[in-house]
Design a protein around this motif. Structure first.
Motif, PDB file in Angstrom:
ATOM      1  N   TRP A 219       0.819  -1.214   0.000  1.00  0.00           N
ATOM      2  CA  TRP A 219       0.000   0.000   0.000  1.00  0.00           C
ATOM      3  C   TRP A 219       0.853   1.264   0.000  1.00  0.00           C
ATOM      4  O   TRP A 219       0.610   2.184  -0.772  1.00  0.00           O
ATOM      5  N   CYS A 220       1.868   1.303   0.841  1.00  0.00           N
ATOM      6  CA  CYS A 220       2.627   2.544   0.989  1.00  0.00           C
ATOM      7  C   CYS A 220       3.899   2.586   0.154  1.00  0.00           C
ATOM      8  O   CYS A 220       4.415   3.675  -0.127  1.00  0.00           O
ATOM      9  N   GLY A 221       4.426   1.420  -0.215  1.00  0.00           N
ATOM     10  CA  GLY A 221       5.666   1.390  -0.971  1.00  0.00           C
ATOM     11  C   GLY A 221       6.902   1.246  -0.123  1.00  0.00           C
ATOM     12  O   GLY A 221       7.995   1.023  -0.646  1.00  0.00           O
ATOM     13  N   LEU A 222       6.771   1.374   1.206  1.00  0.00           N
ATOM     14  CA  LEU A 222       7.904   1.177   2.096  1.00  0.00           C
ATOM     15  C   LEU A 222       8.192  -0.313   2.253  1.00  0.00           C
ATOM     16  O   LEU A 222       7.322  -1.155   2.042  1.00  0.00           O
ATOM     17  N   THR A 223       9.413  -0.646   2.641  1.00  0.00           N
ATOM     18  CA  THR A 223       9.805  -2.042   2.859  1.00  0.00           C
ATOM     19  C   THR A 223      10.340  -2.203   4.284  1.00  0.00           C
ATOM     20  O   THR A 223      10.466  -1.239   5.030  1.00  0.00           O
ATOM     21  N   ARG A 224      10.593  -3.439   4.652  1.00  0.00           N
ATOM     22  CA  ARG A 224      11.190  -3.780   5.956  1.00  0.00           C
ATOM     23  C   ARG A 224      10.334  -3.284   7.118  1.00  0.00           C
ATOM     24  O   ARG A 224      10.838  -2.752   8.108  1.00  0.00           O
ATOM     25  N   LEU A 225       9.031  -3.513   7.013  1.00  0.00           N
ATOM     26  CA  LEU A 225       8.132  -3.092   8.084  1.00  0.00           C
ATOM     27  C   LEU A 225       7.832  -4.214   9.078  1.00  0.00           C
ATOM     28  O   LEU A 225       7.104  -3.986  10.046  1.00  0.00           O
ATOM     29  N   ARG A 226       8.363  -5.403   8.849  1.00  0.00           N
ATOM     30  CA  ARG A 226       8.097  -6.511   9.761  1.00  0.00           C
ATOM     31  C   ARG A 226       8.520  -6.157  11.189  1.00  0.00           C
ATOM     32  O   ARG A 226       7.783  -6.387  12.149  1.00  0.00           O
ATOM     33  N   GLU A 227       9.686  -5.578  11.351  1.00  0.00           N
ATOM     34  CA  GLU A 227      10.168  -5.237  12.690  1.00  0.00           C
ATOM     35  C   GLU A 227       9.259  -4.201  13.344  1.00  0.00           C
ATOM     36  O   GLU A 227       8.982  -4.258  14.547  1.00  0.00           O
ATOM     37  N   VAL A 228       8.781  -3.249  12.554  1.00  0.00           N
ATOM     38  CA  VAL A 228       7.883  -2.218  13.089  1.00  0.00           C
ATOM     39  C   VAL A 228       6.588  -2.858  13.587  1.00  0.00           C
ATOM     40  O   VAL A 228       6.122  -2.582  14.703  1.00  0.00           O
ATOM     41  N   VAL A 229       5.994  -3.718  12.760  1.00  0.00           N
ATOM     42  CA  VAL A 229       4.732  -4.360  13.133  1.00  0.00           C
ATOM     43  C   VAL A 229       4.938  -5.285  14.325  1.00  0.00           C
ATOM     44  O   VAL A 229       4.099  -5.340  15.240  1.00  0.00           O
ATOM     45  N   ASP A 230       6.051  -6.019  14.356  1.00  0.00           N
ATOM     46  CA  ASP A 230       6.322  -6.885  15.506  1.00  0.00           C
ATOM     47  C   ASP A 230       6.391  -6.069  16.790  1.00  0.00           C
ATOM     48  O   ASP A 230       5.948  -6.523  17.858  1.00  0.00           O
ATOM     49  N   GLY A 231       6.936  -4.865  16.704  1.00  0.00           N
ATOM     50  CA  GLY A 231       7.014  -4.001  17.876  1.00  0.00           C
ATOM     51  C   GLY A 231       5.667  -3.446  18.301  1.00  0.00           C
ATOM     52  O   GLY A 231       5.535  -2.904  19.405  1.00  0.00           O
ATOM     53  N   MET A 232       4.665  -3.591  17.441  1.00  0.00           N
ATOM     54  CA  MET A 232       3.322  -3.087  17.732  1.00  0.00           C
ATOM     55  C   MET A 232       2.370  -4.194  18.174  1.00  0.00           C
ATOM     56  O   MET A 232       1.175  -3.944  18.397  1.00  0.00           O
ATOM     57  N   ARG A 233       2.841  -5.421  18.300  1.00  0.00           N
ATOM     58  CA  ARG A 233       1.949  -6.559  18.530  1.00  0.00           C
ATOM     59  C   ARG A 233       1.021  -6.367  19.726  1.00  0.00           C
ATOM     60  O   ARG A 233      -0.146  -6.776  19.698  1.00  0.00           O
ATOM     61  N   SER A 234       1.523  -5.754  20.773  1.00  0.00           N
ATOM     62  CA  SER A 234       0.691  -5.572  21.960  1.00  0.00           C
ATOM     63  C   SER A 234      -0.468  -4.608  21.709  1.00  0.00           C
ATOM     64  O   SER A 234      -1.432  -4.568  22.477  1.00  0.00           O
ATOM     65  N   ARG A 235      -0.391  -3.864  20.598  1.00  0.00           N
ATOM     66  CA  ARG A 235      -1.430  -2.882  20.267  1.00  0.00           C
ATOM     67  C   ARG A 235      -2.326  -3.368  19.129  1.00  0.00           C
ATOM     68  O   ARG A 235      -3.192  -2.617  18.671  1.00  0.00           O
ATOM     69  N   LEU A 236      -2.100  -4.608  18.675  1.00  0.00           N
ATOM     70  CA  LEU A 236      -2.812  -5.106  17.501  1.00  0.00           C
ATOM     71  C   LEU A 236      -3.570  -6.389  17.820  1.00  0.00           C
ATOM     72  O   LEU A 236      -3.231  -7.135  18.739  1.00  0.00           O
ATOM     73  N   ARG A 237      -4.592  -6.666  17.029  1.00  0.00           N
ATOM     74  CA  ARG A 237      -5.290  -7.944  17.038  1.00  0.00           C
ATOM     75  C   ARG A 237      -4.674  -8.789  15.933  1.00  0.00           C
ATOM     76  O   ARG A 237      -4.433  -8.295  14.829  1.00  0.00           O
ATOM     77  N   VAL A 238      -4.442 -10.060  16.214  1.00  0.00           N
ATOM     78  CA  VAL A 238      -3.792 -10.941  15.239  1.00  0.00           C
ATOM     79  C   VAL A 238      -4.770 -12.036  14.808  1.00  0.00           C
ATOM     80  O   VAL A 238      -5.388 -12.707  15.641  1.00  0.00           O
ATOM     81  N   TYR A 239      -4.909 -12.178  13.487  1.00  0.00           N
ATOM     82  CA  TYR A 239      -5.738 -13.228  12.898  1.00  0.00           C
ATOM     83  C   TYR A 239      -4.860 -14.046  11.950  1.00  0.00           C
ATOM     84  O   TYR A 239      -3.684 -13.754  11.730  1.00  0.00           O
TER      85      TYR A 239
END
Length: 369
Positions: A219-239
């Protein structure tokens, strides 16, 4: 928890894209919610909002461009978007690495050896005030940097300097030269100094989720966001989806009923719905995707039962509908009814179409191929 079915993902996505029921939001609130609308085609955001909002009128969006509440500029995936002015201040600096690809790619060799700071200073000076079109900017830059390709110089500056395309660029039915003006001058304020990628991801998920990391990146064109999302896990719902892929979502955001009816909808070229994920099967299967997305072109599509069922076009006052597979009688009736509403909208508030040519009752029609 059971995996999310394809229909659950489909209906949830449509709901968050305001395509199950036309929303009572203002045009600006809708643009904010969607984090911008694809705007390569100037008229596309108008059609996109017509499909999503109740009682949407052309002047509702045109006014936003003129009062500078919304702007048209290159953003996600280095493509034109119409976006809320405040969001532009955050998204532009955040997406600077993506926007800089033009300078590093096709035109990298043409500007090799130039001092980037000198190029930026020259570009900002030239675009200050009333701004310039790209050809005008290129010629002015070539006069300052002799021996360099004017087009390469102009594209390089566009990738380095925050700018917007003011009206009449992006206004319904208007065509012609596209001016470039400094974003800070047009908006009366600076870009965000430290944009928060996590806040942008949360807003993306609210309008496009549940989604995988690679969907966010597409969607945004940025890469290497896995680490960012992993750092947000406590704020996210996972399916997980049926294939076992991990999907993230905003806590508390509802999943739609997979059996909820989905009305026929017509969407413009490059619409967000088709381009908002890496895995687009929640709205279009792979075979149909190859018919819709050809090279850099994305055809206008229509949805039946929530999924892309074909493409459409607007020619000489006629909406031509081309289904990829035969429509059942009830489907054809629903398509014709919605296309009739689209026909009225495309004629515009003064009876002229997007090309400025007046559509008459004799030529106005819906044709299903």
């Amino acid at each position: 928890m059971s995996p999310l079915s394809l229909r659950t993902l489909n209906r949830t996505y449509l709901d968050r894209q305001l395509l199950l029921d036309r929303a009572g939001l203002s045009p600006l609130d809708a643009v904010r919610h969607l984090m911008g609308l694809q705007g390569q085609e100037p008229d596309a955001p108008y059609v996109g909002l017509w499909a999503r909002l109740a009682d949407f009128r052309h002047d509702g969006l045109t006014a936003l461009l003129h009062d500078r509440s919304a702007v048209r500029a290159k953003l996600q995936r280095n493509t034109q978007h119409l976006v809320d002015a405040q969001d532009f201040r955050t998204l532009h600096p955040l997406l600077a690495p993506v926007l800089g690809k033009a300078r590093q790619g096709a035109f990298g060799r043409a500007i090799q050896g130039l001092d980037t700071d000198d190029l930026v200073r020259a570009g900002r000076e030239l675009m200050s005030g009333d701004g310039l079109t790209r050809p005008q900017l290129g010629r002015a830059l070539a006069a300052r940097f002799p021996g360099r390709d004017s087009l390469a110089l102009a594209y390089a500056v566009q990738s380095l300097v925050a700018h917007v395309h003011p009206p009449p660029s992006g206004v319904w039915g208007r065509r012609g030269a596209t001016p470039l003006v400094l974003a800070e001058e047009w908006l009366g304020g600076p870009m965000a100094r430290r944009p928060r990628i996590d806040e942008v991801i949360l807003r993306y998920l609210a309008a496009y989720g549940p989604a995988a990391v690679r969907d966010i990146q597409a969607w945004c064109g940025l890469t290497r966001l896995r680490e960012v999302v992993d750092g947000m896990r406590s704020r996210l719902r996972v399916y997980h989806d049926a294939a076992g892929r991990e999907l993230f979502d905003v806590p508390g955001a509802a999943l739609a009923d997979p059996d909820r009816p989905a009305p026929v909808r017509f969407l413009p070229r490059f619409d967000n719905l088709v381009l908002g994920h890496a895995d687009r099967t929640r709205v279009i299967d792979d075979e149909d995707r190859r018919r819709v997305i050809i090279g850099s072109e994305v055809s206008p599509v229509f949805l039946v039962d929530g999924f892309v069922r074909g493409i459409w076009s607007w020619r000489d006052g006629t909406v031509e509908v081309t289904p990829f597979r035969p429509l059942a009688p009830d489907e054809a009736a629903a398509v014709r009814e919605e296309a009739g509403g689209l026909l009225g909208f495309l004629r515009g508030p003064d009876g002229t179409g997007a090309t400025g040519r007046r559509a008459t009752a004799a030529t106005g029609a819906v044709l299903i191929g």
